[in-house]
Scaffold this motif. Structure first.
Motif, short mmCIF file in Angstrom:
data_model
loop_
_atom_site.label_atom_id
_atom_site.label_comp_id
_atom_site.label_asym_id
_atom_site.label_seq_id
_atom_site.Cartn_x
_atom_site.Cartn_y
_atom_site.Cartn_z
N GLN A 79 14.85 0.40 -18.06
CA GLN A 79 13.59 -0.29 -17.80
C GLN A 79 13.41 -0.53 -16.31
OE1 GLN A 79 11.25 -1.43 -20.47
NE2 GLN A 79 12.44 0.30 -21.21
N LEU A 80 12.17 -0.45 -15.87
CA LEU A 80 11.83 -0.70 -14.47
C LEU A 80 12.00 -2.18 -14.16
CD1 LEU A 80 8.56 1.39 -14.19
CD2 LEU A 80 10.75 1.94 -13.14
N ASP A 81 12.48 -2.49 -12.96
CA ASP A 81 12.49 -3.90 -12.57
C ASP A 81 11.10 -4.27 -12.05
OD1 ASP A 81 12.40 -2.85 -10.02
OD2 ASP A 81 14.42 -3.49 -9.47
N ASP A 82 10.89 -5.57 -11.82
CA ASP A 82 9.57 -6.06 -11.46
C ASP A 82 9.05 -5.45 -10.16
OD1 ASP A 82 9.43 -7.59 -13.75
OD2 ASP A 82 10.24 -9.38 -12.79
N ALA A 83 9.92 -5.27 -9.17
CA ALA A 83 9.49 -4.72 -7.87
C ALA A 83 9.01 -3.28 -8.02
CB ALA A 83 10.62 -4.81 -6.86
N ASP A 84 9.75 -2.47 -8.77
CA ASP A 84 9.35 -1.08 -8.98
C ASP A 84 8.04 -1.00 -9.76
OD1 ASP A 84 11.60 -0.18 -7.66
OD2 ASP A 84 12.76 0.14 -9.49
N LEU A 85 7.90 -1.85 -10.77
CA LEU A 85 6.67 -1.86 -11.55
C LEU A 85 5.48 -2.25 -10.68
CD1 LEU A 85 5.25 -1.56 -14.27
CD2 LEU A 85 5.84 -3.94 -14.75
N ALA A 86 5.67 -3.26 -9.83
CA ALA A 86 4.59 -3.70 -8.93
C ALA A 86 4.21 -2.57 -7.97
CB ALA A 86 5.02 -4.94 -8.15
N ALA A 87 5.18 -1.83 -7.47
CA ALA A 87 4.89 -0.73 -6.55
C ALA A 87 4.13 0.39 -7.26
CB ALA A 87 6.20 -0.19 -5.97
N ILE A 88 4.51 0.71 -8.49
CA ILE A 88 3.81 1.75 -9.24
C ILE A 88 2.37 1.33 -9.50
CG2 ILE A 88 3.68 2.85 -11.52
CD1 ILE A 88 6.76 2.96 -11.48
N VAL A 89 2.18 0.08 -9.94
CA VAL A 89 0.82 -0.39 -10.22
C VAL A 89 -0.02 -0.41 -8.94
CG1 VAL A 89 -0.54 -2.38 -10.99
CG2 VAL A 89 1.46 -1.66 -12.30
N ALA A 90 0.56 -0.84 -7.83
CA ALA A 90 -0.18 -0.87 -6.56
C ALA A 90 -0.60 0.54 -6.17
CB ALA A 90 0.68 -1.49 -5.47
N ASP A 91 0.28 1.52 -6.36
CA ASP A 91 -0.05 2.90 -6.05
C ASP A 91 -1.19 3.40 -6.94
OD1 ASP A 91 0.37 5.53 -4.85
OD2 ASP A 91 1.24 6.09 -6.81
N VAL A 92 -1.13 3.07 -8.22
CA VAL A 92 -2.18 3.50 -9.16
C VAL A 92 -3.52 2.85 -8.80
CG1 VAL A 92 -2.92 3.39 -11.57
CG2 VAL A 92 -0.59 4.07 -11.03
N VAL A 93 -3.48 1.58 -8.42
CA VAL A 93 -4.71 0.88 -8.04
C VAL A 93 -5.36 1.56 -6.84
CG1 VAL A 93 -5.61 -1.28 -7.05
CG2 VAL A 93 -4.11 -1.36 -9.04
N THR A 94 -4.56 1.94 -5.84
CA THR A 94 -5.14 2.60 -4.67
C THR A 94 -5.63 4.01 -5.02
OG1 THR A 94 -2.94 3.31 -3.96
CG2 THR A 94 -3.81 1.30 -2.97
N ARG A 95 -4.89 4.74 -5.86
CA ARG A 95 -5.31 6.09 -6.24
C ARG A 95 -6.60 6.09 -7.05
NH1 ARG A 95 -1.93 8.89 -9.74
NH2 ARG A 95 -0.56 7.12 -9.95
N THR A 96 -6.76 5.11 -7.93
CA THR A 96 -7.96 5.07 -8.78
C THR A 96 -9.13 4.39 -8.09
OG1 THR A 96 -7.25 3.01 -9.83
CG2 THR A 96 -6.64 5.08 -10.94
N GLY A 97 -8.86 3.69 -7.00
CA GLY A 97 -9.94 2.99 -6.30
C GLY A 97 -10.44 1.78 -7.07
N ALA A 98 -9.59 1.19 -7.88
CA ALA A 98 -9.98 0.03 -8.68
C ALA A 98 -10.25 -1.16 -7.77
CB ALA A 98 -8.86 -0.31 -9.66
N SER A 99 -11.29 -1.91 -8.15
CA SER A 99 -11.68 -3.03 -7.28
C SER A 99 -11.71 -4.38 -8.01
CB SER A 99 -13.06 -2.75 -6.68
OG SER A 99 -14.00 -2.59 -7.71
N GLY A 100 -11.57 -4.38 -9.31
CA GLY A 100 -11.61 -5.64 -10.04
C GLY A 100 -11.21 -5.44 -11.48
N MET A 101 -11.34 -6.51 -12.25
CA MET A 101 -10.92 -6.48 -13.65
C MET A 101 -11.72 -5.47 -14.48
SD MET A 101 -8.30 -8.29 -14.01
CE MET A 101 -8.14 -8.46 -15.77
#
Length: 150
Positions: free
Chosen positions: A96-118
């Motif tokens: 299982q991914l630890d919290d730091a790795d999960l946060a980094a993956i999600v941050a990368d996905v947010v920037t790639r998708t250009g997500a801006s809100g909920m």
């Protein structure tokens, strides 16, 4: 037959010879779930390793939820048994991914998708679950996506 299913069967034989009751019962349960999955649907088929892992994840989640339910009901012995079964199953799943790795993956996905809100949560969740691929529980991924988009 998939390699993972073959490994489960070999480990069941080993556990039976060693008279390891917990491991034997757990592996029998998961192999029964795999067999049920193979015959579900319109025609029987052989599961791939990824599909067997999905069954293992589902069964491990059931064990976690049952352990929590037994624990909150004051049934410590059953809770401990469910936790032990979950640990046996965890040995067959990717780490299982630890919290730091999960946060980094999600941050990368947010920037790639250009997500801006909920409002973009579904788009981010779809992409993040593809990257995470069973290495983190969906609830953890959703919580991290909410935290970063919120």
């Amino acid at each position: 037959m998939s390699d993972l299913k073959e490994q489960l069967r070999a480990d069941l034989t080993t556990a039976m010879k060693a008279r390891d009751e917990l491991r034997t019962a757990t592996l029998r349960m998961v192999l029964a779930a795999v067999s049920a999955e193979e015959v579900s649907g319109k025609e029987a088929r052989e599961l791939t390793d990824d599909e067997v892992q999905a069954v293992l994840r589902r069964e491990a989640k059931k064990r976690r939820e049952a352990a929590e339910a037994f624990g909150s009901a004051g049934r410590a012995e059953q809770s401990a048994r469910e936790q032990a079964e979950g640990e046996v199953l965890a040995g067959y799943l990717p780490a299982q991914l630890d919290d730091a790795d999960l946060a980094a993956i999600v941050a990368d996905v947010v920037t790639r998708t250009g997500a801006s809100g909920m409002k973009d949560m579904g788009k981010v969740m779809g992409a993040a679950n593809g990257v995470v691929a069973g290495r983190a529980d969906g609830a953890r991924v959703a919580a991290e996506v909410r935290r970063q988009l919120g």
